[in-house]
Each structure stands twice: as C-alpha cells, then as structure tokens.
Scaffold this motif. Structure first.
Motif, PDB file in Angstrom:
ATOM      1  N   LEU A   1       0.832  -1.204   0.000  1.00  0.00           N
ATOM      2  CA  LEU A   1       0.000   0.000   0.000  1.00  0.00           C
ATOM      3  C   LEU A   1       0.862   1.249   0.000  1.00  0.00           C
ATOM      4  O   LEU A   1       0.584   2.225  -0.723  1.00  0.00           O
ATOM      5  N   TYR A   2       1.972   1.258   0.841  1.00  0.00           N
ATOM      6  CA  TYR A   2       2.864   2.424   0.827  1.00  0.00           C
ATOM      7  C   TYR A   2       3.445   2.667  -0.554  1.00  0.00           C
ATOM      8  O   TYR A   2       3.511   3.809  -1.046  1.00  0.00           O
ATOM      9  N   ASN A   3       3.900   1.614  -1.186  1.00  0.00           N
ATOM     10  CA  ASN A   3       4.510   1.758  -2.523  1.00  0.00           C
ATOM     11  C   ASN A   3       3.495   2.288  -3.524  1.00  0.00           C
ATOM     12  O   ASN A   3       3.818   3.134  -4.380  1.00  0.00           O
TER      13      ASN A   3
ATOM     14  N   GLU B   1      -0.673  16.219  -1.960  1.00  0.00           N
ATOM     15  CA  GLU B   1      -0.764  16.495  -0.536  1.00  0.00           C
ATOM     16  C   GLU B   1      -1.536  15.396   0.192  1.00  0.00           C
ATOM     17  O   GLU B   1      -1.125  14.909   1.261  1.00  0.00           O
ATOM     18  N   VAL B   2      -2.679  14.992  -0.395  1.00  0.00           N
ATOM     19  CA  VAL B   2      -3.486  13.962   0.242  1.00  0.00           C
ATOM     20  C   VAL B   2      -2.717  12.644   0.309  1.00  0.00           C
ATOM     21  O   VAL B   2      -2.718  11.932   1.342  1.00  0.00           O
ATOM     22  N   SER B   3      -2.033  12.301  -0.778  1.00  0.00           N
ATOM     23  CA  SER B   3      -1.273  11.043  -0.787  1.00  0.00           C
ATOM     24  C   SER B   3      -0.171  11.069   0.255  1.00  0.00           C
ATOM     25  O   SER B   3       0.059  10.104   1.004  1.00  0.00           O
ATOM     26  N   GLY B   4       0.548  12.180   0.340  1.00  0.00           N
ATOM     27  CA  GLY B   4       1.634  12.264   1.328  1.00  0.00           C
ATOM     28  C   GLY B   4       1.121  12.196   2.744  1.00  0.00           C
ATOM     29  O   GLY B   4       1.705  11.532   3.614  1.00  0.00           O
ATOM     30  N   SER B   5      -0.004  12.929   2.988  1.00  0.00           N
ATOM     31  CA  SER B   5      -0.568  12.901   4.348  1.00  0.00           C
ATOM     32  C   SER B   5      -1.045  11.501   4.721  1.00  0.00           C
ATOM     33  O   SER B   5      -0.893  11.035   5.861  1.00  0.00           O
ATOM     34  N   LEU B   6      -1.663  10.812   3.731  1.00  0.00           N
ATOM     35  CA  LEU B   6      -2.154   9.464   4.000  1.00  0.00           C
ATOM     36  C   LEU B   6      -0.999   8.507   4.313  1.00  0.00           C
ATOM     37  O   LEU B   6      -1.090   7.649   5.195  1.00  0.00           O
ATOM     38  N   ILE B   7       0.101   8.712   3.557  1.00  0.00           N
ATOM     39  CA  ILE B   7       1.269   7.838   3.807  1.00  0.00           C
ATOM     40  C   ILE B   7       1.788   8.033   5.223  1.00  0.00           C
ATOM     41  O   ILE B   7       2.057   7.066   5.972  1.00  0.00           O
TER      42      ILE B   7
ATOM     43  N   GLU C   1      -2.869  16.791  12.407  1.00  0.00           N
ATOM     44  CA  GLU C   1      -2.650  17.694  11.274  1.00  0.00           C
ATOM     45  C   GLU C   1      -2.709  16.939   9.957  1.00  0.00           C
ATOM     46  O   GLU C   1      -3.296  17.410   8.970  1.00  0.00           O
ATOM     47  N   ARG C   2      -2.130  15.716   9.902  1.00  0.00           N
ATOM     48  CA  ARG C   2      -2.183  14.909   8.685  1.00  0.00           C
ATOM     49  C   ARG C   2      -3.631  14.537   8.362  1.00  0.00           C
ATOM     50  O   ARG C   2      -4.053  14.530   7.200  1.00  0.00           O
ATOM     51  N   TYR C   3      -4.366  14.206   9.442  1.00  0.00           N
ATOM     52  CA  TYR C   3      -5.757  13.818   9.214  1.00  0.00           C
ATOM     53  C   TYR C   3      -6.552  14.978   8.621  1.00  0.00           C
ATOM     54  O   TYR C   3      -7.325  14.812   7.672  1.00  0.00           O
ATOM     55  N   ILE C   4      -6.375  16.194   9.141  1.00  0.00           N
ATOM     56  CA  ILE C   4      -7.128  17.358   8.638  1.00  0.00           C
ATOM     57  C   ILE C   4      -6.739  17.685   7.206  1.00  0.00           C
ATOM     58  O   ILE C   4      -7.588  18.056   6.371  1.00  0.00           O
ATOM     59  N   SER C   5      -5.446  17.509   6.886  1.00  0.00           N
ATOM     60  CA  SER C   5      -5.015  17.792   5.499  1.00  0.00           C
ATOM     61  C   SER C   5      -5.666  16.838   4.506  1.00  0.00           C
ATOM     62  O   SER C   5      -5.759  17.155   3.314  1.00  0.00           O
TER      63      SER C   5
ATOM     64  N   SER D   1     -17.359   4.173  15.960  1.00  0.00           N
ATOM     65  CA  SER D   1     -17.026   5.329  15.134  1.00  0.00           C
ATOM     66  C   SER D   1     -16.456   4.927  13.805  1.00  0.00           C
ATOM     67  O   SER D   1     -16.344   5.729  12.902  1.00  0.00           O
ATOM     68  N   GLY D   2     -16.098   3.665  13.675  1.00  0.00           N
ATOM     69  CA  GLY D   2     -15.611   3.186  12.384  1.00  0.00           C
ATOM     70  C   GLY D   2     -16.653   3.324  11.294  1.00  0.00           C
ATOM     71  O   GLY D   2     -16.336   3.303  10.107  1.00  0.00           O
ATOM     72  N   ASN D   3     -17.910   3.465  11.627  1.00  0.00           N
ATOM     73  CA  ASN D   3     -18.960   3.663  10.630  1.00  0.00           C
ATOM     74  C   ASN D   3     -18.883   5.036   9.995  1.00  0.00           C
ATOM     75  O   ASN D   3     -19.427   5.272   8.931  1.00  0.00           O
ATOM     76  N   THR D   4     -18.200   6.000  10.676  1.00  0.00           N
ATOM     77  CA  THR D   4     -18.114   7.374  10.168  1.00  0.00           C
ATOM     78  C   THR D   4     -16.736   7.736   9.709  1.00  0.00           C
ATOM     79  O   THR D   4     -16.537   8.755   9.090  1.00  0.00           O
ATOM     80  N   SER D   5     -15.732   6.917  10.047  1.00  0.00           N
ATOM     81  CA  SER D   5     -14.369   7.238   9.655  1.00  0.00           C
ATOM     82  C   SER D   5     -13.612   5.990   9.316  1.00  0.00           C
ATOM     83  O   SER D   5     -13.674   5.019  10.045  1.00  0.00           O
ATOM     84  N   ARG D   6     -12.868   6.081   8.242  1.00  0.00           N
ATOM     85  CA  ARG D   6     -12.081   4.921   7.843  1.00  0.00           C
ATOM     86  C   ARG D   6     -10.872   4.738   8.724  1.00  0.00           C
ATOM     87  O   ARG D   6     -10.300   3.661   8.779  1.00  0.00           O
ATOM     88  N   PHE D   7     -10.427   5.808   9.383  1.00  0.00           N
ATOM     89  CA  PHE D   7      -9.135   5.760  10.078  1.00  0.00           C
ATOM     90  C   PHE D   7      -9.248   5.608  11.587  1.00  0.00           C
ATOM     91  O   PHE D   7      -8.362   5.055  12.216  1.00  0.00           O
ATOM     92  N   SER D   8     -10.305   6.134  12.147  1.00  0.00           N
ATOM     93  CA  SER D   8     -10.297   6.159  13.608  1.00  0.00           C
ATOM     94  C   SER D   8     -10.443   4.771  14.191  1.00  0.00           C
ATOM     95  O   SER D   8      -9.633   4.348  14.999  1.00  0.00           O
ATOM     96  N   GLY D   9     -11.504   4.082  13.903  1.00  0.00           N
ATOM     97  CA  GLY D   9     -11.716   2.768  14.481  1.00  0.00           C
ATOM     98  C   GLY D   9     -12.040   2.827  15.945  1.00  0.00           C
ATOM     99  O   GLY D   9     -12.080   1.818  16.629  1.00  0.00           O
ATOM    100  N   MET D  10     -12.232   3.983  16.500  1.00  0.00           N
ATOM    101  CA  MET D  10     -12.542   4.119  17.923  1.00  0.00           C
ATOM    102  C   MET D  10     -13.250   5.446  18.126  1.00  0.00           C
ATOM    103  O   MET D  10     -12.987   6.420  17.429  1.00  0.00           O
TER     104      MET D  10
END
Length: 599
Positions: free
Chosen positions: A396-398, A417-423, A447-451, A540-549
């Motif tokens: 996924l990183y590659n 910007e989005v790709s870098g922040s996600l990485i 900050e990465r999440y907001i970007s 909260s995972g139903n509203t966000s892909r990243f949080s999971g909590m």
C-alpha cells in the motif's frame, strides 16, 4: 533366585520391600531373642525351684520317717524301764551267774526283749545293762560287760533321763537310743536300742542330682549321716560343721559359695531329735539340664527365625508388588510414552489411590500436550498471517508513493498532498506498535488527518494548536487519542454548517495534570446527543475509515490506565460550540514501552 537380586531387595536404602524385610527381620530377631531369654531364665528358675522343693520335701519326709522309728524306739524303752517284774527285779536280784535262778532270770528277760523287737527290721539290737555288771540283750552284735565304762554308756547315763542318741562307729554303724533305768530315784542301769543304719541311709539317700550331698549332724556337731560316694570336690567335714553353725537349721534355701564352687544349701532342723539335715546341690550340676534346654531353645529359635525370614520376604514382596507395578508405569511415562499398556491396580489401599491419581495426571498431561500442539499450530498460523499483514502495508505504501509521484509529475498538488498525508498517517498508525506517543507526534497525526479530510468540504477547515509550554510537547499520551475527537468535531460539528471551520487544540498543565481541550465552533450538541456520543462503544468506524474508535473508547482507555480521576468530559451549547476536555497524568516517559517502530 540370584544373590544379587536378594541383596537388591533387602538393601534398606533402595526399596520399600528391603525396608519392610529388614524391619520384619529386626522385630522378629528381637522378639525371638527376648522370648528365648525369658523362657530360658524362667525354666532355669523353675528347675532350681523344683530342685529346692524336691530336696526340702525329701528331707522333711526323711525326718518324719526317722522320727516315727525313734518314737517307736522310745516307747519300747519306756516299756523296758517301767517293767518291774522282768527288768528291774532281775537287775536287782542277788542271783549270780551259773545258778539255776540266774538262768531262769536270763531266759525270762531274753524272751521279754525278743518280743519287743520282733517284726521290727529297723532295730538290730535291744540291750539292758545294769550298773552292777549284769548285761542282757537280744539281737546283734554281741554285747558283754566291756560296755561298762565305755563312752556310749557314760553318754547315756549323763543324757538319758528321757532319751539319748549316740552314733556308733566301728564294726557296724548304728544309732543307739538309750534311757536310764531308775529305782528309788537312783540309776540302776541303761536300756539301749540300736537303730539299723541301713534304714537311715535309705531314708536320706535322696539326690536331686548325682553330685548332691546330704549330711545329718547331731546337736554336738557330730555326723549322724554323711553322703556316700561324695564327689571329689565335696567340702571337708570341718567346713560342713562350720556351715551348720552358720545356718543353724533355719530351714531356708540359700546360695552359698563353698571352696570356690556355687551351691544351693537347704537346711532343716528336726524338732524331735534336734538333728540338722544339710543338703548341698552344686549349681553346675543342677543347671546341666538347663544347658540342654538352652541348646534346644537356640536350635528352635534359629529354625523359627529362618522360617520368619522366608515368610517376611514373601510378605514384603506381595505388599510391594503394586508399588513395583506403579514404578514401572512411571518409568514408562518418564521415557515419553503417554500411551502405555494398563496394569490395573485394583487395591483400595494407598497404592491403589496413588495409581488412580497417577492415571488421572497422565490423562491431564495428554490433554495439556494436545492443547500445546493446537496452540503451537495456531501460533504458526498467526505468525504466517502477521507476515502476510506486513507485506500488505508495504504494497500500500509503494502504491501511494507512486500516486504521489504521478500527481507531482502531472502538476496536481492536491492529490500529492493527500497522498503524502495518508502515507504519513498510515505509517504512524500501522508502523508504530507502541501504545504511547509524545504530544508532538499526536498533534502531527491530527494535522495529517485534517489535510486529508478538508478536501471533502467546500469551505476550508483550519486547525490551531495552542501549547502553554513547549516542554508539554514531550509528554507521553495515548496513541490516536485526539484524532477521534477532531474527527467527531469536523463531521458532526463543522461539516453540516457548510462554512469555514476552526478546530482549536489547547494543551496546558493544571494541578500537576496534563489537560487537553478540543474546541470547535460548530452547531453544538444537546445533552441527549452528548450522552449518546459518550455511550458509543467503538462504533465510530462507521463514520471514519481511520479512527476505528470513538469518544467513549478514548474515555474508557484513559480510565482503564489511570483511574476514574482522569478521562473525557464534554461541554457544548447548541448552535455555538463544543468543547471536549481530556485530563491525563503528566508523564514524561513510559517504562516498558518500545520505541516507535517505523516500517
């Protein structure tokens, strides 16, 4: 059976059977020896007691027999000394020898004396001796006037007022019983009766052993009777007389050492004659029978001991049979064989109980081994899954790096910007296994999440971080603690307003604790909405892909680690703002946590 096998069995330090065998043998040996000694000593005392009793009874019977004969003789003497017509008148008669009158007197007194001793075999002679020289007798041996002036006659005259006893020695031994003949209170003669010595020898010839010796002494210490064929070690006459004086006929049986030899001495004094009877029984001769008994007891004891040894060996073997079976099963299991042929031990004793406990332990061990095998297999599968999970983030990183480079090459800065922040965000989430981060790292993640998320909305969203002291940026906080709160502020507070949004994060120290506030100027929440938000359990995972909590998850994590004094609080006014307050202990380091690991 081999000697080595027996030695192994009876070795007290190697087997229970050997200990049982030794214990049985020791107890048996002590018991046999004790019983043998007790029996021998008892039999020895019994032999001695029986010998003393036998001698005492024999002496008593001999005295009684002798007394009966002497009493009979005394009665004869009384008849003689009281007969006036035949005895006294004859002694006082003036008739001389060889006259007819003398002959008639002689004939008459001879017939009288003969009648007195007829049918009395224990009497050898009866004689009447006058002091005037007349001598009359019946029986033998011959008696004449030479008896006048003899010691025997003098003794009779001195002691014969009632009766006197005199032991004759010479041609023939005899006991003479004499009595004075008196007339007008003057002695005119003596009547003497001789007791056959053979009867005395037969009467006192009792011997409990061949070496025994019996002596009868008169009141003057003279020997009335002495044992015939006395042994060579027999005491001297003087020693016997001295012993008689020591004992004084007290009738007791005592142990006495005479001339270096042990004797049992039994003495008895006759109340009729005053004579003392001494019986000397040598101890070695008396105990010769006990020596034979001792040998017999020893032989029997050895036989019994051998039989008991054989029996104890068999008994100990049967007692320890189940123990040996259990030992063989244990050795079989020790070699790693959990499946073994069952040697059923059905006893209800301790060995049977140990067998059942052992079988239960083996069954439990088999179940544990099976569980370990299942766990190891699951562990290997988990390791394989973890290896595969490590491969997926790299891929996924590659892929994201490729998208980032393509966006840069094609002049699309938003995608870059989005790709870098996600990485960076995924690197922090997936690449760091530690549960704790610094405050600085946690703010970078937000900050990465907001970007990334700001491109979902038409209006810009800004994040402002206010830190009271830069040193607070190095405090340790829970990983991904702020991201769920910021996510909740953007999605539920700012997003629905469709206007420019602001998320303010304040970090300060209060009362020695670390306080973090997340404030948004969104639409706010009602009390019911706040309660519902705190009631979420990781959904909260139903509203966000990243949080999971969710907010509730963050609160529970803090309370679980630090207690109820810490956690999350909500403050909100509908249409104005929402403030989430986090209180944590101020920690500058967290022991036991590994450093951030970057994949």
């Amino acid at each position: 059976m081999k000697l080595s096998t027996i030695q192994r069995w009876i070795s007290p330090g190697r087997s229970i059977q050997g200990k049982i065998f030794i214990a049985f043998s020791a107890v048996t040996l002590v018991s046999i020896v004790s019983i043998t000694v007790i029996v021998y000593m008892s039999m020895r005392e019994t032999i001695m007691h029986n010998a003393v009793t036998s001698v005492s009874d024999s002496i008593r019977q001999a005295d009684e027999s002798l007394n009966m004969m002497l009493e009979e003789i005394d009665r004869l003497n009384t008849v003689v000394v009281t007969n006036k017509n035949t005895v006294i008148d004859t002694l006082l008669s003036p008739n001389e020898e060889i006259s007819y009158e003398w002959f008639q007197e002689q004939k008459r007194i001879d017939e009288f004396l003969s009648v007195l001793i007829d049918y009395k075999p224990y009497i050898t002679r009866i004689a009447v001796v006058g002091l005037n020289g007349k001598v009359y007798f019946s029986g033998g041996p011959w008696l004449d006037r030479t008896v006048l002036g003899s010691p025997m006659l003098d003794y009779m005259l001195q002691n014969g007022s009632r009766h006197a006893y005199f032991k004759q020695t010479g041609v023939s031994d005899a006991i003479t019983v004499g009595r004075e003949i008196r007339y007008n209170r003057e002695p005119i003669g003596v009547v003497m009766v001789d007791l056959n010595y053979d009867f005395i020898q037969k009467t006192y010839g009792v011997k409990p052993t061949t070496d025994s010796m019996i002596y009868v002494l008169d009141m003057q210490g003279g020997f009335v009777y002495a044992a015939e064929s006395a042994p060579s070690f027999a005491p001297s006459s003087d020693r016997i007389v001295g012993l008689n004086q020591e004992l004084a006929g007290n009738g007791d049986a005592i142990k006495q050492v005479i001339d270096g030899r042990d004797y049992i001495v039994v003495s008895r004094r006759s109340g009729y004659t005053g004579w003392t009877t001494l019986a000397l029984i040598p101890m070695d001769s008396l105990l010769s029978e006990s020596a034979r008994l001792r040998k017999l007891l020893a032989e029997v004891s050895v036989i019994v001991f051998v039989v008991v040894l054989i029996g104890s060996l068999q008994v100990s073997s049967r007692i320890t049979l189940n123990i040996r079976r259990l030992k063989s099963l244990m050795m079989f299991v020790k070699e790693g064989n959990l499946t073994f042929p069952r040697k059923e031990i059905k006893g209800e004793d301790e060995t049977g109980q140990l067998y059942r406990v052992f079988i239960s332990m083996v069954e439990d061990l088999k179940r544990l081994m099976e569980g370990i095998r299942v766990s190891e297999r699951a562990k290997r599968e988990a390791e394989l899954t973890a290896l595969q999970a490590q491969i997926h983030p790299h891929f996924l990183y590659n892929s994201l790096n490729t998208i980032k480079y393509l966006a840069k090459m094609n002049g699309v800065p938003n995608i870059e910007e989005v790709s870098g922040s996600l990485i960076e965000l995924m690197r922090g989430v997936l690449g760091n296994s530690s549960e704790f981060l610094t405050m600085r790292e946690e703010l970078d993640y937000v900050e990465r999440y907001i970007s990334i998320v700001k491109y979902r909305y038409m209006e810009p969203i800004r994040m402002v971080a206010q830190v009271e002291d830069d040193a607070l940026l190095e405090c340790r906080v829970l990983k991904l603690m702020l991201q769920p709160l910021v996510e909740n502020a953007i999605i539920h507070g700012i997003g629905p307003l469709e206007r420019e949004g602001l998320v303010l994060i304040r970090v300060c120290e209060e009362g020695g604790d670390l306080k973090i506030e997340v404030i948004d100027h969104g639409k706010g929440m009602t009390e019911g909405q706040k309660a519902a938000l705190l009631g979420e359990r990781g959904k909260s995972g139903n509203t966000s892909r990243f949080s999971g909590m969710g907010v509730r998850n963050v609160h529970e994590r803090i309370v679980h680690l630090y207690g109820h004094s810490y956690g999350v609080k909500l403050y909100s006014e509908p249409g104005l703002y929402t403030k989430v307050e986090i209180r944590l202990p101020k920690l500058t380091e967290c022991k036991g946590e590994s450093e951030q690991e970057v994949i």
